[in-house]
Scaffold this motif. Structure first.
Motif, PDB file in Angstrom:
ATOM      1  N   ARG A  76       5.042  25.901  -9.377  1.00  0.00           N
ATOM      2  CA  ARG A  76       5.176  24.557  -9.950  1.00  0.00           C
ATOM      3  C   ARG A  76       6.627  24.044  -9.915  1.00  0.00           C
ATOM      4  NH1 ARG A  76       2.546  21.102 -13.646  1.00  0.00           N
ATOM      5  NH2 ARG A  76       0.841  22.586 -13.997  1.00  0.00           N
TER       6      ARG A  76
ATOM      7  N   VAL B  54       2.358  16.546  -8.579  1.00  0.00           N
ATOM      8  CA  VAL B  54       2.111  17.979  -8.804  1.00  0.00           C
ATOM      9  C   VAL B  54       0.718  18.194  -9.373  1.00  0.00           C
ATOM     10  CG1 VAL B  54       2.821  20.009 -10.143  1.00  0.00           C
ATOM     11  CG2 VAL B  54       4.549  18.559  -9.055  1.00  0.00           C
TER      12      VAL B  54
ATOM     13  N   LEU C 198       7.365  22.764  -6.468  1.00  0.00           N
ATOM     14  CA  LEU C 198       6.572  21.570  -6.146  1.00  0.00           C
ATOM     15  C   LEU C 198       7.144  20.335  -6.839  1.00  0.00           C
ATOM     16  CD1 LEU C 198       2.983  23.099  -6.467  1.00  0.00           C
ATOM     17  CD2 LEU C 198       4.422  22.927  -4.423  1.00  0.00           C
ATOM     18  N   PHE C 199       7.515  20.478  -8.104  1.00  0.00           N
ATOM     19  CA  PHE C 199       8.102  19.339  -8.821  1.00  0.00           C
ATOM     20  C   PHE C 199       9.425  18.928  -8.172  1.00  0.00           C
ATOM     21  CE2 PHE C 199      11.148  17.613 -11.792  1.00  0.00           C
ATOM     22  CZ  PHE C 199      10.450  16.547 -12.342  1.00  0.00           C
TER      23      PHE C 199
ATOM     24  N   VAL D 200       1.821  18.683  -1.773  1.00  0.00           N
ATOM     25  CA  VAL D 200       2.688  17.864  -2.622  1.00  0.00           C
ATOM     26  C   VAL D 200       3.570  16.952  -1.783  1.00  0.00           C
ATOM     27  CG1 VAL D 200       4.768  19.328  -2.874  1.00  0.00           C
ATOM     28  CG2 VAL D 200       3.943  17.969  -4.814  1.00  0.00           C
TER      29      VAL D 200
END
Length: 307
Positions: free
Chosen positions: A11, A32, A14-15, A57
Motif C-alpha cells: 500500500r 489505491v 501504491l499510494f 494503480v
C-alpha cells in the motif's frame, strides 16, 4: 500471505505512485482503493503481485489525471498539489529520488508532462522500475517508453528545482522565518528572503486569498509582516512541520482547526518561494477545517474598531 496482507505490504508504494501522478491525497487514496477492489476481484493469482498492483494503480491514476486536467484548466487562481505531511513509502536505495520528487516545486514541474510521460518518468526515474515493468504498467512498448522518458527528462531538466540539501539548515531558516512572521518583524523577514522571492497562494476561489502573486523581498516581507501578526492575535497558532519534504507550517485557529498551510522553497540560505494553500478542499485530510471567511470577517471588524 493472504491477499489482504500482500496488498497492505505494498500500500505505501501504491499510494506514493498515485500521489506523484495525481498531486492529490484524496484522489491517490481513491486510486489505491480501486486497485484493491480489482485485486480482490481477480480470480487468478498474478505471477508478481507487485507488478499487478503497480500496473493497476498506474493505469487508474493516468485515467483520473486525464479527467483532472480539464478541471485544472478551469481552476480559479494558481493550482498547487495537496499538502503531504509524510510519504508512507521509504526505500533507502532511492531516498534522494523519492525526496526530490515529492516537493511541491517538482510536482508542479510534472504538470508540464503528459499523463503517460509523467507515469513513465516516475516509475523509471523515481521508483527504479525496469523498462519492461514500466512498459507493462502503461501499456506501451519498451521502445515507446524510452521515447516518452527522453521527452519527460528534457522537460524536467529544463526547470528542475534545486533546494538546500542540508535539512538542519532548512529547519533553522524556517524557524527564523516563522519567528519573524509571528513578531511582524518586516526587516527580519526581508533578511531571509531571496531578492526575487515569490509569495503565491492557492485558494481555488474558496477561501480568502491575495489578489495576485507578490514578487520581491521588500514587498513580500511587508505583506507577510503586516498581515500575519493581526491574524495571530486572533488565536491562530503556527505548527511548524515538514510538508512535501520541505520546511513549512500548519496554521490552526483557536479551536485547533486547520486554516492554512505554508511551504518554503530554500536555496543558498534564502527563501525562494513562499507557497500558501488554503483551499479547504485540499486540507481536509489534515483534520477539521477552519472557516477562513468567518476569520476574515472577524479581522475586518477588529480593524474597524481600532480605527
Amino acid at each position: 500471505m493472504d491477499k489482504v496482507e500482500e496488498f497492505e505490504e505494498l500500500r505505501p508504494l501504491l499510494f506514493s505512485i498515485a500521489y506523484r501522478i495525481l498531486g492529490s491525497v484524496a484522489e491517490a487514496e481513491d486510486a489505491v482503493q480501486e486497485t484493491w477492489l480489482r485485486f480482490d476481484r481477480s480470480e487468478t493469482a498474478p505471477d508478481s503481485v507487485k507488478a499487478f498492483l503497480s500496473t493497476a494503480v498506474t493505469r487508474i491514476s493516468i485515467d483520473v489525471l486525464r479527467s483532472a486536467r480539464v478541471r485544472r484548466e478551469e481552476y480559479v487562481g494558481p493550482w498547487f498539489p495537496e499538502p503531504l505531511l509524510s510519504d508512507p513509502y521509504q526505500d533507502p536505495a532511492r531516498s534522494a529520488e523519492l525526496a526530490d520528487s515529492v516537493s511541491m516545486a517538482a510536482l508542479l514541474l510534472l504538470e508540464r508532462l503528459s499523463p503517460l510521460e509523467r507515469a513513465v518518468f516516475l516509475l523509471r526515474e523515481v521508483f527504479g522500475f525496469g523498462y519492461g515493468e514500466v512498459a507493462a504498467a502503461v501499456g506501451r512498448s519498451e521502445a515507446g517508453c524510452r521515447q516518452l522518458l527522453v521527452r519527460a527528462r528534457r522537460h524536467m531538466e529544463a526547470g528542475r528545482p534545486r533546494f538546500e540539501a542540508d535539512r538542519r539548515e532548512q529547519r533553522r531558516l524556517a524557524a527564523r522565518f516563522f519567528g519573524a512572521l509571528h513578531d511582524g518583524d518586516v526587516d527580519g523577514l526581508q533578511d531571509l528572503l531571496a531578492a526575487d522571492v515569490q509569495l503565491v497562494g492557492d485558494s481555488g476561489g474558496k477561501a480568502p486569498q491575495l489578489p495576485r502573486t507578490v514578487v520581491g523581498a521588500e514587498k513580500v516581507a511587508r505583506v507577510l509582516g503586516g498581515f500575519f501578526p493581526r491574524v495571530l492575535g486572533m488565536g491562530i497558532a503556527i505548527e511548524e512541520r515538514e510538508i512535501n519534504g520541505q520546511p513549512g507550517a500548519l496554521f490552526r485557529d483557536r479551536d485547533g482547526k486547520v486554516l492554512h498551510v505554508v511551504v518554503l522553497d530554500v536555496l543558498d540560505g534564502r527563501i525562494q518561494t513562499v507557497r500558501g494553500v488554503n483551499n479547504p478542499d485540499k486540507l481536509g485530510h489534515l483534520g477539521p477545517i477552519a472557516d477562513a471567511w468567518a476569520l476574515e470577517r472577524e479581522a475586518k471588524r477588529a480593524r474597524r474598531r481600532v480605527r
